[in-house]
Enzyme design. Structure first.
Site, PDB file in Angstrom:
ATOM      1  CG  ASP A 186      -0.299  -0.512   2.496  1.00  0.00           C
ATOM      2  OD1 ASP A 186       0.949  -0.531   2.571  1.00  0.00           O
ATOM      3  OD2 ASP A 186      -1.025  -0.878   3.422  1.00  0.00           O
ATOM      4  CG  ASP A 240      -8.747  -0.623  12.016  1.00  0.00           C
ATOM      5  OD1 ASP A 240      -7.885  -1.413  11.569  1.00  0.00           O
ATOM      6  OD2 ASP A 240      -9.056   0.437  11.430  1.00  0.00           O
ATOM      7  CG  HIS A 288      -5.835  -1.876   8.901  1.00  0.00           C
ATOM      8  ND1 HIS A 288      -5.913  -0.640   9.507  1.00  0.00           N
ATOM      9  CD2 HIS A 288      -4.506  -2.173   8.879  1.00  0.00           C
ATOM     10  CE1 HIS A 288      -4.694  -0.229   9.816  1.00  0.00           C
ATOM     11  NE2 HIS A 288      -3.830  -1.131   9.450  1.00  0.00           N
ATOM     12  CD  GLU A 301      -8.521   1.548   8.166  1.00  0.00           C
ATOM     13  OE1 GLU A 301      -8.515   0.525   8.876  1.00  0.00           O
ATOM     14  OE2 GLU A 301      -7.881   2.579   8.455  1.00  0.00           O
TER      15      GLU A 301
HETATM   16  C1  F6R Z   1       1.438  -1.315   6.149  1.00  0.00           C
HETATM   17  C2  F6R Z   1       0.135  -1.949   6.255  1.00  0.00           C
HETATM   18  C3  F6R Z   1      -0.639  -1.982   7.510  1.00  0.00           C
HETATM   19  C4  F6R Z   1       0.198  -2.312   8.739  1.00  0.00           C
HETATM   20  C5  F6R Z   1      -0.672  -2.230   9.997  1.00  0.00           C
HETATM   21  C6  F6R Z   1       0.126  -2.514  11.237  1.00  0.00           C
HETATM   22  O1  F6R Z   1       2.004  -1.504   4.877  1.00  0.00           O
HETATM   23  O2  F6R Z   1      -0.325  -2.450   5.272  1.00  0.00           O
HETATM   24  O3  F6R Z   1      -1.677  -2.920   7.400  1.00  0.00           O
HETATM   25  O4  F6R Z   1       0.737  -3.584   8.598  1.00  0.00           O
HETATM   26  O5  F6R Z   1      -1.242  -0.972  10.082  1.00  0.00           O
HETATM   27  O6  F6R Z   1       1.071  -1.501  11.407  1.00  0.00           O
HETATM   28  P1  F6R Z   1       2.263  -1.676  12.437  1.00  0.00           P
HETATM   29  O7  F6R Z   1       3.000  -2.884  11.983  1.00  0.00           O
HETATM   30  O8  F6R Z   1       3.083  -0.429  12.308  1.00  0.00           O
HETATM   31  O9  F6R Z   1       1.644  -1.863  13.760  1.00  0.00           O
END
Ligand code: F6R
Length: 261
Positions: A67, A136, A138, A143
């Protein structure tokens, strides 16, 4: 889905890095899917160590980012392209051309999203996709409420995700973009192997919903339950919400070493 509860983050990162290393040594043209953030950073650090020791070459690997934010100026240090350049491209001796990223600056974002899925398909699909999980639920930036059949597209971040990610923007929630371009849930599910890592109690509820809750768009990570080869690697804190925790530990302890993850 295989749930692996490791002693600590370092041991989890090392086990995941071992899977990546094994894939890349068997298949030097492997296609990796790269997430960004605290869940995967220790894995990249472990891979960098292996590369420095001469154990591993990434010279012919290709990679796709999961992403990217929309609206950050080119070269912004928090853009996922820049993060991956710092944590993966440089440390693993790759060239920037080996890593594809969603063209989130495109003036024609719809076709750019479709083209990203086409680029992944043209590369033969993703062999191994690394994932984190949002508090949450995702995956990528899908989301809650994201269609489980979704493809790469633009999404709007929840306030919760923007607050969670403010730490990458000097603590300023207002600086976290609202919009992102993300692989869809169905795009992610097409990868041949998914490995989701989660560390810390802050992820425990999301992990429990992902692993043991119903499959629902309200928890996009629960779509991993439908994947034939999904591995969830957790430290003990991230596993605290799991009802069948002792069973997962028993299964893993009894697993023949040759099977790997
Ligand atoms: C990032 C992504 C997100 C993260 C998620 C957890 O490329 O796709 O889904 O993996 O927000 O973020 P962290 O690992 O920073 O807690």
């Amino acid at each position: 889905m295989e749930v692996v509860i490791v002693a600590d983050v370092a041991s989890g990162a090392s086990q995941v890095a071992h899977v990546v290393a094994d894939l890349v040594s068997r298949q030097p043209g492997a296609v990796l899917g790269l997430a960004t953030g605290s869940s995967v950073e220790p894995v990249y650090a472990d891979l960098a160590r292996r590369h420095r020791s001469g154990e591993l070459s990434f010279g012919t690997v290709r990679a796709f980012l999961l992403d990217e934010y929309i609206g950050l100026p080119d070269g912004h240090p928090a853009s996922y392209r820049q993060v991956i350049t710092r944590q993966v491209v440089g440390p693993l001796g790759m060239s920037p051309e080996q890593v594809m990223a969603p063209d989130s600056m495109s003036g024609d974002i719809g076709p750019a999203c479709r083209s990203y899925d086409e680029q992944i398909a043209a590369a033969g699909g993703i062999d191994l996709q690394l994932l984190g999980i949002g508090t949450d639920g995702h995956i990528g930036f899908n989301e809650p409420g994201s269609s489980l059949g979704s493809r790469t597209r633009v999404k709007t971040l929840t306030d919760r995700t923007r607050v969670d990610n403010a730490r990458f923007f000097g603590g300023q929630v207002a600086s976290v973009p609202r919009h992102v371009m993300t692989q869809g849930v169905a795009t992610i599910l097409q990868a041949r192997h998914l490995i989701l890592t989660a560390w810390g109690t802050g992820k425990a509820d999301a992990v429990a919903a992902c692993v043991e809750g119903p499959i629902t768009a309200s928890v996009p990570a629960s779509a991993l339950q439908m994947h034939p080869h999904a591995t969830v690697v957790l430290d003990p804190d991230a596993a605290t919400g799991l009802l069948r925790r002792s069973y997962y530990e028993e299964v893993f302890a009894a697993k023949p070493a040759w099977q790997g993850l």
